[in-house]
Structures are given as C-alpha cells and as structure tokens.
Scaffold this active site. Structure first.
Site, PDB file in Angstrom:
ATOM      1  N   GLU A 117       0.689  -1.244   0.155  1.00  0.00           N
ATOM      2  CA  GLU A 117      -0.107  -0.321   0.118  1.00  0.00           C
ATOM      3  C   GLU A 117       0.625   1.469  -0.094  1.00  0.00           C
ATOM      4  O   GLU A 117       1.803   1.947   0.385  1.00  0.00           O
ATOM      5  CB  GLU A 117      -1.245   0.061   0.761  1.00  0.00           C
ATOM      6  CG  GLU A 117      -2.063   1.003   1.136  1.00  0.00           C
ATOM      7  CD  GLU A 117      -2.575   1.354   2.339  1.00  0.00           C
ATOM      8  OE1 GLU A 117      -2.298   0.373   3.474  1.00  0.00           O
ATOM      9  OE2 GLU A 117      -4.081   2.276   2.222  1.00  0.00           O
ATOM     10  N   GLY A 257       3.365   2.692  10.856  1.00  0.00           N
ATOM     11  CA  GLY A 257       2.897   1.220  11.887  1.00  0.00           C
ATOM     12  C   GLY A 257       2.816   0.130  11.656  1.00  0.00           C
ATOM     13  O   GLY A 257       3.614  -0.241  11.987  1.00  0.00           O
ATOM     14  N   ASN A 261      -2.543  -6.050   5.323  1.00  0.00           N
ATOM     15  CA  ASN A 261      -2.688  -7.873   4.326  1.00  0.00           C
ATOM     16  C   ASN A 261      -3.710  -8.671   4.943  1.00  0.00           C
ATOM     17  O   ASN A 261      -3.573  -8.932   5.692  1.00  0.00           O
ATOM     18  CB  ASN A 261      -1.321  -7.574   4.262  1.00  0.00           C
ATOM     19  CG  ASN A 261       0.085  -6.993   4.103  1.00  0.00           C
ATOM     20  OD1 ASN A 261      -0.099  -6.077   3.289  1.00  0.00           O
ATOM     21  ND2 ASN A 261       1.102  -6.833   5.335  1.00  0.00           N
ATOM     22  N   HIS A 293      -6.865  -2.002  15.008  1.00  0.00           N
ATOM     23  CA  HIS A 293      -6.193  -1.003  14.174  1.00  0.00           C
ATOM     24  C   HIS A 293      -6.261  -1.680  12.966  1.00  0.00           C
ATOM     25  O   HIS A 293      -7.090  -1.946  12.120  1.00  0.00           O
ATOM     26  CB  HIS A 293      -5.282  -0.128  13.997  1.00  0.00           C
ATOM     27  CG  HIS A 293      -5.172   1.322  12.716  1.00  0.00           C
ATOM     28  ND1 HIS A 293      -6.287   2.302  12.585  1.00  0.00           N
ATOM     29  CD2 HIS A 293      -5.177   0.735  11.237  1.00  0.00           C
ATOM     30  CE1 HIS A 293      -6.717   2.211  11.756  1.00  0.00           C
ATOM     31  NE2 HIS A 293      -5.527   1.489  10.751  1.00  0.00           N
ATOM     32  N   GLU A 294      -5.400  -2.395  12.308  1.00  0.00           N
ATOM     33  CA  GLU A 294      -5.823  -2.963  11.855  1.00  0.00           C
ATOM     34  C   GLU A 294      -5.711  -4.423  11.149  1.00  0.00           C
ATOM     35  O   GLU A 294      -6.597  -4.985  10.278  1.00  0.00           O
ATOM     36  CB  GLU A 294      -3.593  -4.060  11.516  1.00  0.00           C
ATOM     37  CG  GLU A 294      -2.578  -2.874  11.742  1.00  0.00           C
ATOM     38  CD  GLU A 294      -2.740  -1.844  11.040  1.00  0.00           C
ATOM     39  OE1 GLU A 294      -2.986  -2.010  10.080  1.00  0.00           O
ATOM     40  OE2 GLU A 294      -2.385  -0.784  11.302  1.00  0.00           O
ATOM     41  N   HIS A 297      -9.386  -3.415   9.990  1.00  0.00           N
ATOM     42  CA  HIS A 297      -9.382  -3.392   9.183  1.00  0.00           C
ATOM     43  C   HIS A 297      -9.800  -4.565   8.151  1.00  0.00           C
ATOM     44  O   HIS A 297      -9.928  -4.328   6.969  1.00  0.00           O
ATOM     45  CB  HIS A 297      -7.677  -2.667   8.216  1.00  0.00           C
ATOM     46  CG  HIS A 297      -7.230  -1.471   7.946  1.00  0.00           C
ATOM     47  ND1 HIS A 297      -8.460  -0.454   7.606  1.00  0.00           N
ATOM     48  CD2 HIS A 297      -6.324  -1.308   8.294  1.00  0.00           C
ATOM     49  CE1 HIS A 297      -7.360   1.056   7.867  1.00  0.00           C
ATOM     50  NE2 HIS A 297      -6.755   0.869   8.732  1.00  0.00           N
TER      51      HIS A 297
HETATM   52  N1  ARG Z   1      -2.316   0.644   5.732  1.00  0.00           N
HETATM   53  C1  ARG Z   1      -1.739   1.387   7.327  1.00  0.00           C
HETATM   54  C2  ARG Z   1      -2.691   1.445   7.682  1.00  0.00           C
HETATM   55  O1  ARG Z   1      -3.691   2.680   8.669  1.00  0.00           O
HETATM   56  C3  ARG Z   1      -0.870   1.979   6.582  1.00  0.00           C
HETATM   57  C4  ARG Z   1      -0.412   2.037   5.369  1.00  0.00           C
HETATM   58  C5  ARG Z   1       0.831   3.367   5.452  1.00  0.00           C
HETATM   59  N2  ARG Z   1       0.999   3.154   3.954  1.00  0.00           N
HETATM   60  C6  ARG Z   1       1.776   4.647   3.491  1.00  0.00           C
HETATM   61  N3  ARG Z   1       1.950   5.325   1.807  1.00  0.00           N
HETATM   62  N4  ARG Z   1       1.740   6.112   3.692  1.00  0.00           N
HETATM   63  O2  ARG Z   1      -2.547   0.940   9.111  1.00  0.00           O
HETATM   64 ZN    ZN Z   2      -5.397   1.772   8.037  1.00  0.00          ZN
END
Ligand code: ARG
Ligand code: ZN
Length: 854
Positions: A117, A257, A261, A293-294, A297
């Site tokens: 990401e 952080g 995935n 948090h993860e 998601h």
């Molecule tokens: N989706 C991830 C989260 O919020 C963070 C990914 C960060 N990616 C970035 N390019 N800043 O937990």
């Molecule tokens: Zn996130």
C-alpha cells in the site's frame, strides 16, 4: 502529473484471478505472474500494466512470445489486445536487498517482506496496480530452507514441501478477492507465539505472531490485544473473522506503523514487542491500538475496500474511530479521549492551518503517499465520531451493518458510506457531506448572556471556516455540539446536557428556567473537531475545571485556563498565575479523581500548541512564559507534588489501569518538582531511574533529567546507553530523549548524534527518533541560528535518495514558515528552496516542498 478525483474512470481491464510464483533470494528474486484479463466495457484501449523500476525478462500473450505485441511506456507495460479475454504471463527479476524505499519486496534484518500500500505492488511485478481491481490470488513461494524456514502469504496454506538444493516451497490461496495493495509475503527465520480464537459462529482461528526467537517473551501483550479486538468487533459491530488463520509479522525496518494485508498483517516491530523492562505504558497502549486497528481493517478496508485513493479516509478514518473506541472500552474512556484530542491538536490542526491543508477526501495529488496524513486518519475519525454522536449508537450500527452488507467484496467510496448511514438512519446528511470536501478547522464563537429577571439565558453560536489552499470561500458546516449550563452557585446542571446542531453561520438558543448565573460547558467530549472561542473568565474556567461532570470538559476548561494565562503572558511579558495554581492544586488534591486523569489534567499545553494560538509564533518567548508558570507551580505547590509523587510510588510493577495512572502522575509530579528547582530533585530523579523496574519510570526520569545540567543527567544517559545499546527500539528512546531536551546545547547534541555510530538513515524508526523528535521540539528546532532548519533540510535531501516516502514525511515542519517571525521565515524558506532546486528530487518530496513554498 497531477491525479484528480473527478477524473476517476472504471478500469479498462479486470483481473479475476492471478497466480504468482516467487523464486526468492535477497539479491535476485524471480517473479512469474500469470493472469487472465477481461475487457471491462466496450472500448479499444490497450492493457496498461503498472511497473516501477521493473524490466520484463519475458512477456507472453495467450501463450505466445511476440515482442511486437507489447511495449514500454515509461515504467509501464502496454499491450494491445483484440479479444475480450487474454492470458498474460510475465517474468521479472528484482533485488530485495537493494530496495531502500521499503516499498514492494525488501529485505529487513535478514528476512524478506513486502509493503504494497498504496503503490508498492508495481515494484514487484507488472500489474494494474489500483484498488478497484479485485483478484483471487494463488501464490507459490520458494526459498532456501535454512535461511528462510518460514514462508507466508495471504489466505490458506494449501501445500508445501522440500525441493532440491536445500530449497523448499509453500503454496498459499486466498479465497477473498483483493486489490494489489493487500498482497503480502514473508520469507524469514522467525518463531511464532501461537494461540487461537473461537469466533462467534464457532470457527476456530489459529493466531500467530512471528518474531525473532529471542523476542517471543515480548509478544504476549499483542496477542492479548488481538484476541480482545476479535471479540470486540463481534460484539460492537457484529463482524466475524473469515479465515482459518491470522498472522502478524514484526519487521524492524518499516515506513509506517503497520499494514493490514489480508490475514498477514506486517508490523513495525515497535507496535508488536512490549515488556515492562523495555516498553513504556504508552508503548503498551500503542501496541494494543495498532493491533486492533489492523485487525479491524479486515472489515473496514479489506472486505469493503476503497475504489480509489481519494477514498482513503473511508477505510482509515473509520478504522481509527473503531480502534479509538476499542481502546476507550479497554481502559479509561476519558483519558483516551484526552490523548486523542491532544494528538489531533498537535498533528492535524497545524496541517489544516498550513500550506498542505486538504479535506479528508482530497481532490488531487501528485504522490498519494503524501496523503496518509493526520487529516485523512484522525480528522477522518472525528467525522465518523460526529455521525455516531448525531445518529446515536443504534442508528449508527444500523448504518454500518447496511454499509458492510451492501458493499461486501467490493471497492466503495466515501459517498457509499454516507448513503448507507443516511438510508439506515433516516437522517438527512446532505450538508454533513461538507466535512468530506472542505478543509480547515472551523471556529465557533459562543456568547452566553443571562437575564436574571426572566430566568432566561441566550446562547449565540457563530461559525467561520478559514480559507485553505484552493478553497478561498467556505460554506458553514453542520457542527454537533454537546453542551450544558451549570449554575454558578448551586454547581448543578440546568436540565442536563443537550446536543445542539449548529448548521448555519449563526444559531441562537434560548434556555428557560435559568435562575442563577450560568456557566457554559461546550463541545463536551470534543463532540466536533472545531476551535471554540468564548469570553469565559478565568473564574468560569476554574469553576468548570472543578465542577463539570464531563471529565473531558473539566480537562478542557483547565487547558483553556492555562492557555489564556500563557498567551497573555507571552503578549504582556507577565501574567497572574494565581488562578492556574489554584485550579491545579484543587485537581491535584481532589480525592474523587483518579491518578491517570490528574496526570493529564495538570499538564500545561505544549509549546507548539501555545504557538498555534498566536499570530506570530515566538518560540523563545513561549518557552520562557511556560517555564515561568511551571516554576511557579513547582515551588508554590512543592509539598503537593512531593505528596503526589510519594503516594504514587508502587511496591512492585503492575499493568492495571490504577498502576498505570499512578506511574503517570508520578512522572508528571517529578517534572513539576524539577521545574521548582529544589536542589535534591536531580538526585530523586536519578534514584527513580536506577531503581526502576519498568521503562515508564526509567524513561520518565531520563526525560526529566534531560533538561537540566547535573552530573546525574550524564550518568543516566550513559547508563541507559550501556544497558540498551543492543535493543534497537530502546535505543530509539535514547536518541529521542536527547533530541527533546530544552537545554540550550540540544541543537549541537542533535547534530553530533547524527554522526553517532548507531544512527542510520536506513531505519525509519531510528531516523524519526532523532529527526522527528527535533522537529517536535519547537524551541530547539527554531534555534535562532537556523541550524535546526539546515539540519532538517540536509536530512530530507539525504533520505530522499534512499526512501522518498519517509523523506517527504519530514518536510511539514519547515512548511510552517509563515507562522514565524521574519528572520525565521527567511531561513526556513531558504531551506525549502535549497531542497526544491536539488536535481533528482523524488515526486514525494517535490510535492511537499513545492506546495509549502506557495
Ligand atoms: N494502511 C496502513 C494502516 O493504516 C498504513 C499504510 C501506510 N502507507 C503509506 N504509504 N503511508 O494501517
Ligand atoms: Zn489503517
């Protein structure tokens, strides 16, 4: 090129399934990709496969290698296709160990891992790398078995075995279609803390947290948080986990952080590893918050993902709101709210007030990585919280149920979310959508008058939303304000709290039956992310700080009282400290309050936040005014601090909320004792440092010592280094604590520390531990010599060559130049100009710097 939200177009080609085959090796990894593309709609456009730094070793189309059938367009691979469906096969070779960007497939402390990401997948293989293309993945991993005994990817393990030459393989299938950014793999020599969780429908899930063997004892807290999160999402949102296993892997080199995935979360190790010896209470809380948090998601992000990156807050704002509510439920809701609001004011308010201001759903970007901001995440969470406040918990839950059911398995938009909320609740949210499109922090002016004769009180609320880049004129926002009136004498609320919607420029509210002079308590619980201006006197604020029944409002009244005093003191060179001292004393000695709350409430606003209130920020004057107040509090209340310090001493370490609160109050008290300058305090701090059986006490003492000239200070720093030099996460604290010192020689120390053998630009945690801490130290960063600015710019330029994403994150403190005096402005601008005129700049840094100069 600038990417614009309004230019969104559905994909030309879809990819229902993909097979990836990795022959893994740190120096040279070969990747074969095999997938069918199907034409989406009637068009004649070629297939564009995104690439970033890739060279195709082979490309075949429907099984045939025809080099005239494809071509490169910049980094991308273009293929003209005539039919409705075609088979594409490619092969590339990349070097994970040469990948210093930490995007795509890279090496970290001997392991191989991925971060995709937002656009890292294109650094692994040619593919349409956008979140609205959802594919079913089959992944084969092959690697040397001795070096990489563990091979992980998304979904379920469906096969594994040994191969010739000491190699082995694993095959993973993920049944859930997902976008590229949720792909992950790990090849490593790690051990797992294994546990299990029975879901509400009775499915058994194997949980594993993978770390270096020596770190296994530090994984218990993350595992407990994971299980608590899984149960919480079932209870509060009705969301169940959907696969047979869930893996978390800790990585030492990580840009942010953590990453959600599908079924293979990859974490910055600082958000996994925690034990009392090496992690502070704040670290423990951060681990639990990020694990939650993860995990959350999986529904808000993975099962329902984002159509395009402009919708990022759809998953991030919502998921931050969810993790904040989880943490509030696990501990003290009041303290959690105070911490979250303090964080919002420290990171998001300045963003909203500066050159990089953007709405939570941005309109355009050059580099999307620059939009993983406090605005998208934390203001985004406040927007969801306002919906929760306006709709109430039941209707809010009906809205999320509808949203999850309706959009499951698809890529959605912020508008889809609001529509689901609207339909399920029956509440018209047409104006509320402004929160998605307008940047800037609204200001609300509240004026309360009282007519004793008629027993009426009149409240006038007026709002204004400041201009921000590209948005000169704003419409009034719908602002939900929880408010209450308290009788000055009876100290009682008149009729209890009410929710008032300010959805125009101005609103007049009349209250009947107000028999005595009322005091206004407004934006209770911080119900809206706005700035409140009132003409409440110091006496009124002191009253609320003692008598309001909303703990957040009590904290807020105290903060406002302190802020008014400090701003007055900076402006006039002096101030009456009396009301603050009295209010602090009352709070400190109130037997009804718990230590955790007291520890938050008596803290003075940060120097940065004081600066945010001023037209022209004068860091030296702010520091002096704040130190004068701290010294006054320290000496006047000397006995009370010592009493609080002694009564919060623990016999042995415990991880309960009470024990955490006591440690908090103890460190805060020690800080005020030091500010009072009694000669025995460095010795007391050093004793605490030496006797500590936990990192909260030890780092707390070190931080307080860091600001003074005393032999105890130097002894503590060398002892800390000797103890922890082999623990990277703790060594980060050693750097940070020095960089946060307000001693006049700090800038020299920071510049020297950048040459320390343990400093490196390659590890983002270490980089931020020094450079990020310096920019957070307003006094020292703005050293009149300009060396803070020059140092930061040097770092940006050096890091940009290795890791543009991380370099770009360092820029915003320089971008705030407009807020400072003329000399500072000139020096800061000069550094920005030096950066922007450097050849070969990444688009990440270019975007941040060029926008900051406008
Ligand atoms: N989706 C991830 C989260 O919020 C963070 C990914 C960060 N990616 C970035 N390019 N800043 O937990
Ligand atoms: Zn996130």
């Amino acid at each position: 090129p600038i990417i614009r939200r309004e230019e969104y177009r559905a994909p030309d080609w879809l990819v229902p399934e993909v097979e990836l085959d990795f022959a893994l090796d740190p120096a040279a990894t070969r990747i074969k990709a095999r997938f069918h593309v199907t034409r989406n709609g009637a068009h004649h456009r070629p297939l564009r496969l995104d690439g970033d730094g890739l060279t195709a070793l082979s490309v075949t189309i429907d099984g045939a290698a025809d080099d005239d059938a494809w071509r490169m367009a910049g980094d991308d691979l273009l293929i003209d296709l005539s039919g409705e469906s075609h088979l594409i096969e490619t092969e590339v070779e990349i070097s994970p160990q040469a990948n210093t960007q930490l995007m795509g497939l890279y090496a970290s402390t001997g392991m191989l891992c991925t971060q995709c990401e937002p656009e890292g997948f294109r650094r692994i293989t040619f593919f349409p790398d956008r979140p609205d293309i959802l594919s079913r993945y089959t992944v084969r991993l092959e690697a040397d078995k001795a070096r990489f005994p563990v091979l992980l990817s998304n979904g379920d393990l469906v096969g594994s075995g040994d191969l010739d030459g000491g190699r082995h393989f694993a095959r993973w299938v993920d049944p859930f279609p997902k976008p590229t950014y949720l792909f992950a793999l790990v090849a490593a020599d790690l051990k797992a803390n294994v546990d299990q969780f029975a879901t509400m429908s009775g499915r058994n899930v194997k949980l594993a947290i993978w770390v270096a063997e020596a770190d296994l004892p530090k994984t218990g807290h993350a595992m407990a948080a994971l299980k608590a999160s899984m149960a919480w999402d079932e209870k509060v949102y009705g969301r169940e986990y959907d696969l047979g296993e869930f893996n978390i892997v800790a990585v030492a080199d990580f840009n942010f952080g953590a990453m959600e995935n599908k079924s293979l979360n990859i974490f910055n190790s600082r958000y996994v590893l925690a034990d009392p010896e090496t992690a502070t209470d704040a670290d423990f809380d951060a681990v639990a918050g990020v694990v939650a948090h993860e995990y959350f998601h999986n529904w808000s992000g993975n099962r329902v993902t984002c159509r395009d990156w402009f919708q990022l807050s759809l998953k991030e704002g919502f998921t931050v709101f969810r993790d904040q509510a989880f943490s509030a439920d696990q501990g003290s809701p009041a303290v959690k709210r105070i911490e979250d609001v303090r964080g919002l004011r420290a990171a998001q308010f300045p963003e909203d007030a500066g050159p990089l201001a953007h709405p939570i759903r941005p309109e355009s970007y050059i580099e999307i990585s620059n939009f993983y901001t406090a605005t998208v995440y934390n203001k985004g969470a406040e927007i969801i919280r306002m919906l929760h406040t306006m709709l109430g918990p039941q209707r809010f839950r009906a809205g999320t149920d509808l949203y999850f059911t309706r959009h499951d398995g698809t890529a959605a938009t912020c508008e889809d979310f609001v529509l689901a909320m609207e339909e399920a609740s029956g509440v018209d949210l047409s104006r509320f959508r402004l929160w998605y499109s307008q940047a800037g922090t609204p200001r609300v002016k509240a004026t309360l008058t009282h007519e004793a004769a008629s027993g009426r009180a009149h409240l006038t609320l007026e709002q204004s939303v400041p201009a921000t880049p590209g948005q000169p004129d704003k419409q009034p926002m719908p602002i939900p304000l929880r408010l209450d009136l308290f009788g000055e004498k009876t100290q009682r609320s008149f009729g209890g709290e009410r929710l008032v919607m300010l959805d125009d420029d101005r609103l007049d509210v009349t209250f009947e039956g107000i028999g005595e002079r009322p005091v206004l308590s407004i934006n209770r619980g911080f119900s809206a992310p706005v700035i409140i201006e009132t003409d409440r006197s110091a006496a009124d604020l002191a009253f609320l700080s003692a008598h309001d029944d909303d703990p957040f409002a009590r904290y807020e009244a105290m903060q406002q009282l302190m802020l008014d005093t400090l701003v007055g003191s900076v402006a006039n060179g002096k101030a009456d400290h009396g009301p603050v001292i009295e209010a602090v004393q009352r709070t400190l000695t109130d037997p009804m309050l718990d230590s955790a709350f007291i520890g938050e409430a008596v803290l003075l606003p940060s120097e940065g936040f004081i600066g945010d209130q001023m037209l022209v920020v004068d860091p030296q004057a702010i520091h002096q005014a704040r130190e004068a107040l701290r010294r006054d509090l320290g000496t006047t209340l000397s006995d009370a601090w010592r009493d609080a310090y002694d009564r919060s001493r623990a016999n042995r370490f415990e991880q309960t909320p009470q024990a955490k609160g006591a440690r908090r109050l103890r460190n805060v008290s020690l800080g005020f004792m030091m500010a009072g300058k009694a000669t025995d305090v460095p010795g007391i701090a050093k004793d605490q440092f030496d006797a500590a059986d936990n990192m909260t006490d030890r780092q707390g003492a070190l931080g307080i010592l860091s600001n003074v000239y005393a032999p105890e200070r130097d002894a503590a720093f060398s002892d800390f280094y000797a103890r922890y030099r082999d623990n990277g996460l703790v060594l980060d604290k050693w750097f940070t604590t020095q960089a946060l010192s307000v001693r006049p020689d700090t800038i020299d120390q920071v510049i020297d520390l950048a040459d320390h053998p343990d400093f490196t630009l390659n590890n983002p945690n270490r980089l931020r531990s020094l450079v990020g801490a310096l920019s957070a130290n307003q006094l020292v960063f703005h050293d009149p010599s300009g060396r803070g600015y020059r140092f930061l710019a040097d770092m940006v330029l050096a890091v940009d060559k290795l890791n543009p994403q991380t370099a770009a994150k360092l820029v915003p403190p320089l971008g705030r130049w407009r807020r400072f005096g003329e000399t500072a402005q000139t020096a800061m601008r000069a550094e920005l100009e030096r950066i922007v005129s450097t050849p070969g700049l990444s688009k990440d840094v270019f975007e941040q710097v060029s926008k900051s100069l406008v």
